[in-house]
Design a protein around this motif. Sequence first.
Motif, short mmCIF file in Angstrom:
data_model
loop_
_atom_site.label_atom_id
_atom_site.label_comp_id
_atom_site.label_asym_id
_atom_site.label_seq_id
_atom_site.Cartn_x
_atom_site.Cartn_y
_atom_site.Cartn_z
N VAL A 54 0.87 -1.17 0.00
CA VAL A 54 0.00 0.00 0.00
C VAL A 54 0.91 1.23 0.00
CG1 VAL A 54 -1.83 1.28 1.17
CG2 VAL A 54 -1.76 -1.23 1.34
N PHE A 55 0.86 2.01 -1.08
CA PHE A 55 1.63 3.25 -1.15
C PHE A 55 0.79 4.38 -0.59
CE2 PHE A 55 3.01 7.16 -3.30
CZ PHE A 55 4.34 7.17 -2.92
N VAL A 56 1.36 5.10 0.35
CA VAL A 56 0.69 6.24 0.98
C VAL A 56 1.44 7.49 0.54
CG1 VAL A 56 0.06 7.32 3.17
CG2 VAL A 56 0.03 4.83 2.96
N PRO A 57 0.82 8.37 -0.26
CA PRO A 57 1.53 9.53 -0.80
C PRO A 57 1.69 10.68 0.18
CG PRO A 57 -0.70 9.53 -1.62
CD PRO A 57 -0.53 8.28 -0.79
N HIS A 58 1.87 10.36 1.44
CA HIS A 58 2.04 11.36 2.49
C HIS A 58 3.33 11.02 3.24
CE1 HIS A 58 -2.08 12.63 1.75
NE2 HIS A 58 -2.41 11.35 1.79
N ALA A 59 4.41 11.68 2.86
CA ALA A 59 5.73 11.34 3.39
C ALA A 59 5.88 11.60 4.88
CB ALA A 59 6.80 12.10 2.62
N TYR A 60 5.13 12.55 5.42
CA TYR A 60 5.34 12.95 6.81
C TYR A 60 4.23 12.52 7.75
CZ TYR A 60 8.98 15.57 4.58
OH TYR A 60 10.08 15.90 3.84
N THR A 61 3.28 11.75 7.28
CA THR A 61 2.21 11.25 8.14
C THR A 61 2.75 10.09 8.98
OG1 THR A 61 0.50 11.87 6.56
CG2 THR A 61 -0.06 10.14 8.12
N LEU A 62 2.42 10.11 10.25
CA LEU A 62 2.84 9.03 11.13
C LEU A 62 1.98 7.79 10.85
CD1 LEU A 62 4.53 8.02 13.50
CD2 LEU A 62 2.74 8.85 15.01
N ILE A 63 2.64 6.70 10.50
CA ILE A 63 1.94 5.44 10.25
C ILE A 63 2.46 4.42 11.27
CG2 ILE A 63 1.58 3.54 8.63
CD1 ILE A 63 1.85 5.55 6.36
N ASP A 64 1.55 3.84 12.02
CA ASP A 64 1.88 2.84 13.03
C ASP A 64 1.16 1.54 12.66
OD1 ASP A 64 2.84 1.71 15.43
OD2 ASP A 64 0.94 2.18 16.41
N PRO A 65 1.79 0.70 11.83
CA PRO A 65 1.11 -0.52 11.36
C PRO A 65 0.51 -1.40 12.46
CG PRO A 65 3.06 -0.15 10.05
CD PRO A 65 3.10 0.85 11.18
N PRO A 66 1.15 -1.57 13.63
CA PRO A 66 0.52 -2.41 14.65
C PRO A 66 -0.84 -1.90 15.12
CG PRO A 66 2.84 -2.13 15.14
CD PRO A 66 2.52 -1.20 14.02
N ARG A 83 8.56 6.78 -5.24
CA ARG A 83 8.01 6.04 -6.38
C ARG A 83 8.69 6.54 -7.63
NH1 ARG A 83 1.71 5.84 -6.37
NH2 ARG A 83 2.01 8.04 -6.80
N LEU A 84 9.39 5.66 -8.32
CA LEU A 84 10.22 6.04 -9.46
C LEU A 84 9.41 6.51 -10.67
CD1 LEU A 84 12.81 3.15 -9.16
CD2 LEU A 84 13.06 5.52 -8.38
N ALA A 85 8.24 5.95 -10.92
CA ALA A 85 7.45 6.28 -12.12
C ALA A 85 7.07 7.76 -12.18
CB ALA A 85 6.20 5.41 -12.18
N ASP A 86 6.67 8.32 -11.04
CA ASP A 86 6.23 9.72 -11.04
C ASP A 86 7.02 10.58 -10.05
OD1 ASP A 86 5.24 8.79 -8.64
OD2 ASP A 86 3.14 9.24 -9.08
N ARG A 87 8.08 10.01 -9.48
CA ARG A 87 8.97 10.72 -8.57
C ARG A 87 8.23 11.25 -7.33
NH1 ARG A 87 13.96 11.74 -10.98
NH2 ARG A 87 14.26 13.54 -9.61
N LYS A 88 7.21 10.54 -6.91
CA LYS A 88 6.40 10.93 -5.75
C LYS A 88 7.00 10.30 -4.49
CE LYS A 88 2.59 12.51 -3.81
NZ LYS A 88 2.35 13.91 -3.64
N ASN A 89 7.14 11.11 -3.44
CA ASN A 89 7.61 10.61 -2.16
C ASN A 89 6.42 10.25 -1.28
OD1 ASN A 89 10.38 10.89 -2.67
ND2 ASN A 89 10.27 13.07 -2.19
N GLY A 90 6.61 9.25 -0.45
CA GLY A 90 5.55 8.82 0.46
C GLY A 90 6.08 7.71 1.34
N GLN A 91 5.17 6.79 1.67
CA GLN A 91 5.53 5.64 2.49
C GLN A 91 4.90 4.40 1.88
OE1 GLN A 91 5.27 6.49 6.87
NE2 GLN A 91 4.32 8.36 6.11
N LEU A 92 5.58 3.29 2.04
CA LEU A 92 5.07 2.02 1.55
C LEU A 92 4.93 1.08 2.74
CD1 LEU A 92 4.40 0.46 -1.12
CD2 LEU A 92 6.67 -0.57 -0.88
#
Length: 84
Positions: free
Chosen positions: A29-41, A56-65
């Motif tokens: 799951v790609f989340v296009p929000h680089a600075y959002t806190l994600i706590d998978p547990p 993401r190399l295709a569109d040079r978008k930063n985020g979290q995976l």
Amino acid sequence: MPEATINTGTYKLFPSPRNRERTIFEHEVFVPHAYTLIDPPSYDPKGKWSLFAAHRLADRKNGQLVTYELEADAVRFKQRFVAD
């Protein structure tokens, strides 16, 4: 010392120090929000997970995976995640 980045051809990944696993699991799951806190547990996964800062190399978008071992965990994350 392990590599600082992982290049998958789709993403350039930077592993989270909180990861128990350095594995890139099948369900991504790609989340296009680089600075959002994600706590998978906090999304109650039943299987293993891993979190990466991602470019993401295709569109040079930063985020979290977020990657999950189980498809149901990825679906649950998509349903519950709300960006700040």
